[in-house]
Design a protein around this motif. Sequence first.
Motif, PDB file in Angstrom:
ATOM      1  N   ASP A 141       0.880  -1.183   0.000  1.00 33.01           N
ATOM      2  CA  ASP A 141       0.000   0.000   0.000  1.00 33.01           C
ATOM      3  C   ASP A 141       0.915   1.231   0.000  1.00 33.01           C
ATOM      4  N   GLU A 142       0.416   2.394   0.363  1.00 37.04           N
ATOM      5  CA  GLU A 142       1.246   3.589   0.169  1.00 37.04           C
ATOM      6  C   GLU A 142       2.267   3.791   1.292  1.00 37.04           C
ATOM      7  N   PHE A 143       2.349   2.827   2.227  1.00 32.28           N
ATOM      8  CA  PHE A 143       3.340   2.961   3.299  1.00 32.28           C
ATOM      9  C   PHE A 143       4.396   1.864   3.163  1.00 32.28           C
ATOM     10  N   TYR A 144       5.621   2.134   3.638  1.00 32.61           N
ATOM     11  CA  TYR A 144       6.696   1.131   3.543  1.00 32.61           C
ATOM     12  C   TYR A 144       6.323  -0.152   4.294  1.00 32.61           C
ATOM     13  N   ASP A 145       6.470  -1.305   3.629  1.00 23.50           N
ATOM     14  CA  ASP A 145       6.399  -2.598   4.333  1.00 23.50           C
ATOM     15  C   ASP A 145       5.173  -2.698   5.230  1.00 23.50           C
ATOM     16  N   HIS A 146       4.015  -2.301   4.740  1.00 25.85           N
ATOM     17  CA  HIS A 146       2.851  -2.122   5.612  1.00 25.85           C
ATOM     18  C   HIS A 146       1.619  -2.906   5.185  1.00 25.85           C
ATOM     19  N   GLY A 147       1.499  -3.295   3.941  1.00 24.42           N
ATOM     20  CA  GLY A 147       0.259  -3.896   3.437  1.00 24.42           C
ATOM     21  C   GLY A 147      -0.033  -5.269   4.036  1.00 24.42           C
ATOM     22  N   GLN A 148      -1.221  -5.785   3.745  1.00 27.05           N
ATOM     23  CA  GLN A 148      -1.667  -7.083   4.290  1.00 27.05           C
ATOM     24  C   GLN A 148      -0.636  -8.186   3.999  1.00 27.05           C
ATOM     25  N   ILE A 149      -0.343  -8.963   5.048  1.00 23.65           N
ATOM     26  CA  ILE A 149       0.646 -10.037   4.894  1.00 23.65           C
ATOM     27  C   ILE A 149       0.022 -11.227   4.183  1.00 23.65           C
ATOM     28  N   ILE A 150       0.706 -11.757   3.201  1.00 27.18           N
ATOM     29  CA  ILE A 150       0.250 -12.921   2.431  1.00 27.18           C
ATOM     30  C   ILE A 150       0.880 -14.199   2.983  1.00 27.18           C
ATOM     31  N   PHE A 151       2.171 -14.133   3.305  1.00 32.47           N
ATOM     32  CA  PHE A 151       2.909 -15.347   3.697  1.00 32.47           C
ATOM     33  C   PHE A 151       4.146 -14.962   4.511  1.00 32.47           C
ATOM     34  N   GLN A 152       4.448 -15.763   5.541  1.00 30.77           N
ATOM     35  CA  GLN A 152       5.714 -15.586   6.269  1.00 30.77           C
ATOM     36  C   GLN A 152       6.329 -16.960   6.494  1.00 30.77           C
ATOM     37  N   GLU A 153       7.647 -17.012   6.515  1.00 30.85           N
ATOM     38  CA  GLU A 153       8.350 -18.252   6.858  1.00 30.85           C
ATOM     39  C   GLU A 153       9.541 -17.887   7.733  1.00 30.85           C
ATOM     40  N   LYS A 154       9.800 -18.696   8.750  1.00 31.32           N
ATOM     41  CA  LYS A 154      10.854 -18.382   9.712  1.00 31.32           C
ATOM     42  C   LYS A 154      12.104 -19.210   9.442  1.00 31.32           C
ATOM     43  N   VAL A 155      13.240 -18.695   9.934  1.00 27.58           N
ATOM     44  CA  VAL A 155      14.477 -19.482   9.948  1.00 27.58           C
ATOM     45  C   VAL A 155      15.214 -19.128  11.236  1.00 27.58           C
TER      46      VAL A 155
END
Length: 198
Positions: A141-155
């Motif tokens: 969206d118009e803000f840095y790194d802010h829009g709805q999260i689709i997927f995350q994976e951890k390490v």
Amino acid sequence: MKKIAIFASGAGSNAAKIIEHFQYNPEIKVSLIVCNKPTAGVLDIAGRAGIPTLLIEKENFFRGSAYLGELGGYGIDWVVLAGFLWKIPVALVKAYPGRIINIHPALLPKYGGKGMYGHFVHEAVVQAKETHTGITIHYVDEFYDHGQIIFQEKVEVLPGDTPEAVAQKVHRLEHEHFPRIIEAVVNQAGGAALPNQR
Ligand code: GRF
């Protein structure tokens, strides 16, 4: 045919993986590489893959047309940010509602926002003695790194890990997941199910 424009500013290892992933896909095509740095490695990757490139400059991107005409000319349906370091102007966000996807090399909302990219992210994660890091794929969206999260994976981050070691682990996750998540999201917009979200 769904046409993707990849925006990138750097080496383009993610762009290379995405291009490879869709090479023989009959419905989804990487049609354009958009770049803001004439020396970026991603331009060589595009050249070798025979994909057109569009070199953009700040003035026109932020205070002009945001290159909407050029994107339209290529029939672009989706915008994928793969290491693109400029913020996306509102005009572009509005022209592609729910159609711009970014990958961030950390577990947002932590370690995101202006200035948090590449090495800086991994240095901050190591500095904070985090036990895990990972990737976040999200709508833009118009803000840095802010829009709805689709997927995350951890390490896991081990006590002796340097920022470079963390970067390598994160890059491996990016290359493993980003292409297939893009495919799932583009297909889902056409009705298929979204990938298993974390
Ligand atoms: C990746 O770490 C990605 O998470 C971030 O920018 C970097 C791009 O790397 N958004 P590359 O140019 O694809 O190798």
